[in-house]
Design a protein around this motif. Structure first.
Motif, short mmCIF file in Angstrom:
data_model
loop_
_atom_site.label_atom_id
_atom_site.label_comp_id
_atom_site.label_asym_id
_atom_site.label_seq_id
_atom_site.Cartn_x
_atom_site.Cartn_y
_atom_site.Cartn_z
N ARG A 43 0.83 -1.22 0.00
CA ARG A 43 0.00 0.00 0.00
C ARG A 43 0.85 1.25 0.00
N CYS A 46 2.32 1.81 -3.46
CA CYS A 46 1.27 2.28 -4.39
C CYS A 46 0.93 3.74 -4.13
N MET A 47 0.84 4.14 -2.88
CA MET A 47 0.52 5.53 -2.56
C MET A 47 1.65 6.47 -3.01
N PHE A 49 3.72 5.91 -5.49
CA PHE A 49 3.67 5.92 -6.95
C PHE A 49 2.56 6.86 -7.44
N ALA A 50 1.39 6.79 -6.82
CA ALA A 50 0.28 7.69 -7.19
C ALA A 50 0.65 9.14 -6.91
N PHE A 51 1.30 9.40 -5.80
CA PHE A 51 1.74 10.75 -5.44
C PHE A 51 2.72 11.29 -6.48
N ILE A 53 3.07 10.33 -9.64
CA ILE A 53 2.37 10.56 -10.91
C ILE A 53 1.59 11.87 -10.86
N LEU A 54 0.89 12.10 -9.77
CA LEU A 54 0.08 13.31 -9.63
C LEU A 54 0.94 14.57 -9.70
#
Length: 134
Positions: A43, A46-47, A49-51, A53-54
């Protein structure tokens, strides 16, 4: 996550009351704890990675609304080279329409050329917009 609890009773010496205590069965709890840690790592990755990308998307987005670059003169506009002693007020009063207020003409010149002050230097190029010309 499934926890197995074992019920145990013991007697308190001070008040002679029975207390119920719950003990976690160690075999199942240890496996669940390890599994929970592994998923926690997944988790977190993944968080992150999302951060990334954003916020990398925010760095790639560009706006031209507040650009400091002056757009080159079009065919309808006039480019003036500033001489020593020229002022923005004097240039605006020379090149403005007769129906236009000089203050409005100065503001139009400043806006078109991206100027933040009315100070001009010798050799500077000033673009006179077509809406000021007669």
């Amino acid at each position: 996550m499934v926890n197995v609890w074992v019920l145990g009773e013991h007697t308190s010496a001070s008040a002679n009351r029975k207390h119920t205590t719950f003990y976690r069965a160690e075999g199942i709890a240890t496996r669940n704890r390890q599994s929970y840690k592994k998923w926690g790592v997944v988790r977190s990755v993944c968080m992150m990675f999302a951060f990334l990308i954003l916020f990398s998307g925010f760095t790639l987005v560009r706006t031209y609304a507040s650009s400091s670059e002056v757009i080159p003169a079009s065919i309808d506009e006039v480019v003036i080279s500033v001489d020593s002693g020229d002022t923005l007020w004097g240039l605006a009063s020379i090149y403005k329409k007769s129906s236009m207020d000089t203050r409005e003409a100065v503001h139009t010149l400043m806006k078109r050329n991206g100027l933040t002050s009315s100070q001009l230097s010798s050799g500077q190029s000033i673009i006179v917009p077509s809406l000021m010309l007669e």
